[in-house]
Scaffold this motif. Structure first.
Motif, mmCIF file in Angstrom:
data_model
loop_
_atom_site.group_PDB
_atom_site.id
_atom_site.type_symbol
_atom_site.label_atom_id
_atom_site.label_comp_id
_atom_site.label_asym_id
_atom_site.label_seq_id
_atom_site.Cartn_x
_atom_site.Cartn_y
_atom_site.Cartn_z
ATOM 1 N N GLY A 19 0.853 -1.245 0.382
ATOM 2 C CA GLY A 19 -0.409 -0.087 0.049
ATOM 3 C C GLY A 19 1.110 1.748 -0.158
ATOM 4 N N ILE A 20 1.469 0.958 0.524
ATOM 5 C CA ILE A 20 2.616 2.588 0.829
ATOM 6 C C ILE A 20 4.177 2.422 -0.413
ATOM 7 C CG2 ILE A 20 4.762 3.160 2.274
ATOM 8 C CD1 ILE A 20 3.544 2.343 4.737
ATOM 9 N N LEU A 22 2.686 1.787 -2.744
ATOM 10 C CA LEU A 22 1.597 2.165 -4.142
ATOM 11 C C LEU A 22 2.063 3.231 -4.234
ATOM 12 C CD1 LEU A 22 -0.190 1.886 -6.574
ATOM 13 C CD2 LEU A 22 -2.006 1.194 -4.933
ATOM 14 N N CYS A 23 1.434 3.970 -2.585
ATOM 15 C CA CYS A 23 1.302 5.924 -2.284
ATOM 16 C C CYS A 23 3.100 6.095 -3.529
ATOM 17 C CB CYS A 23 1.612 5.679 -1.083
ATOM 18 S SG CYS A 23 -0.687 5.180 -0.693
ATOM 19 N N LEU A 24 4.603 5.579 -3.227
ATOM 20 C CA LEU A 24 5.028 5.932 -3.462
ATOM 21 C C LEU A 24 5.226 6.191 -5.273
ATOM 22 C CD1 LEU A 24 8.323 7.061 -3.275
ATOM 23 C CD2 LEU A 24 7.765 4.739 -3.114
ATOM 24 N N LEU A 26 2.586 7.054 -7.024
ATOM 25 C CA LEU A 26 1.672 7.540 -7.282
ATOM 26 C C LEU A 26 1.607 8.866 -6.583
ATOM 27 C CD1 LEU A 26 -1.784 6.092 -6.902
ATOM 28 C CD2 LEU A 26 -1.074 6.170 -9.284
ATOM 29 N N SER A 27 2.426 9.627 -6.142
ATOM 30 C CA SER A 27 2.897 10.325 -5.355
ATOM 31 C C SER A 27 3.258 11.046 -6.481
ATOM 32 C CB SER A 27 3.674 10.172 -4.336
ATOM 33 O OG SER A 27 5.109 9.392 -5.170
ATOM 34 N N THR A 29 1.575 12.253 -9.127
ATOM 35 C CA THR A 29 0.465 12.749 -9.713
ATOM 36 C C THR A 29 0.177 14.072 -9.979
ATOM 37 O OG1 THR A 29 -0.362 10.285 -9.402
ATOM 38 C CG2 THR A 29 -1.378 12.651 -9.926
ATOM 39 N N TRP A 171 5.521 14.606 -1.350
ATOM 40 C CA TRP A 171 4.833 13.426 -0.984
ATOM 41 C C TRP A 171 5.793 12.210 -1.396
ATOM 42 C CZ3 TRP A 171 1.173 13.786 2.743
ATOM 43 C CH2 TRP A 171 0.466 14.603 3.412
ATOM 44 N N ALA A 175 6.455 9.619 0.822
ATOM 45 C CA ALA A 175 6.681 8.117 0.250
ATOM 46 C C ALA A 175 7.526 7.909 0.617
ATOM 47 C CB ALA A 175 5.724 8.281 -0.694
ATOM 48 N N ASN A 179 8.043 4.082 3.160
ATOM 49 C CA ASN A 179 8.327 2.327 1.586
ATOM 50 C C ASN A 179 9.688 2.800 2.009
ATOM 51 O OD1 ASN A 179 8.110 1.630 -0.712
ATOM 52 N ND2 ASN A 179 9.600 1.640 -0.616
#
Length: 218
Positions: A19-20, A22-24, A26-27, A29, A171, A175, A179
């Motif tokens: 999950g983290i 994925l946030c990394l 997508l951060s 974006t 972010w 992230a 991560n």
């Protein structure tokens, strides 16, 4: 019983790590939304995204059952990362106004593709056990993982020079730290040095970026 509990904890940490991670991925974006709106990459650097792409490619190879069994979380999240980074790099390529930089991006992408293809062929033709494959691919993964975490150094240099964090996304830095921390824990539960070492180093780089952000944020 202890082994089963450790496996359960490791699987839970892996889910959190995915999950983290994925946030990394997508951060950036918001950065790319800004690039699309302005139709310009301004002073943003493609290096972090190119570094992340090659990192994901080699980790997908490492996560294959024929290379390192029982590492499905590593395989799935890095496969997702490849798709995300390809999208980001494509956007960067389209809105980059400098032809020279476009040529550099294209050359790096070609080099990364050839490198991973050759590595894959060599691993599966010259090495015949998962132990041998895990060792050789794991060492390479360590190198590229550290490179991914270190890739913002060029941006950090700009931050110190300009005394501005405008082109160092907060972010992404946060992230990266989270991560690296979670995957370090994952690797230490059932010791995997090829995951533990680069992510431990990643914790240091991520913390350095946040300290720099706090120092120059206005």
């Amino acid at each position: 019983m202890v082994s089963e509990q450790l496996n359960l904890i490791r699987n839970i940490v892996a889910i959190i790590g995915n999950g983290i991670a994925l946030c990394l991925f997508l951060s950036p974006t918001p950065t790319f939304i800004q690039i699309v709106k302005k139709k310009s990459t301004e002073e943003y650097s493609p290096v972090p995204y190119l570094a992340t792409l090659i990192n994901c490619l080699v980790w997908v190879l490492y996560g294959l059952p024929m290379v390192h069994p029982h590492n499905t979380p590593v395989l799935t999240i890095n496969g997702t990362g490849i798709i995300i980074e390809v999208v980001f790099i494509t956007i960067f390529f389209v809105y980059c106004g400098r032809q020279k930089q476009r040529l550099v991006i294209a050359a790096v992408l070609a080099g990364e593709t050839v490198f991973v293809a050759v590595l894959t062929v060599l691993v599966f033709t010259l090495q015949h056990t998962t132990k041998e494959r895990s060792l050789s691919v794991g060492i390479i993964c360590c190198v590229f993982n550290v490179m991914m975490y270190a890739s913002p150094l060029s941006v950090m240099k700009m931050v110190i020079k300009t005394k501005s964090v405008e082109f160092m996304p907060f972010w992404l830095s946060l992230a990266a730290l989270l991560n690296a921390g979670v995957w370090t824990v994952y690797a230490l539960i059932q010791f995997d040095p090829f995951i533990a070492i680069p992510n431990g180093i990643g914790c240091v780089f991520g913390l350095a970026q946040l300290i720099l952000y706090a120092a120059y944020d206005k």
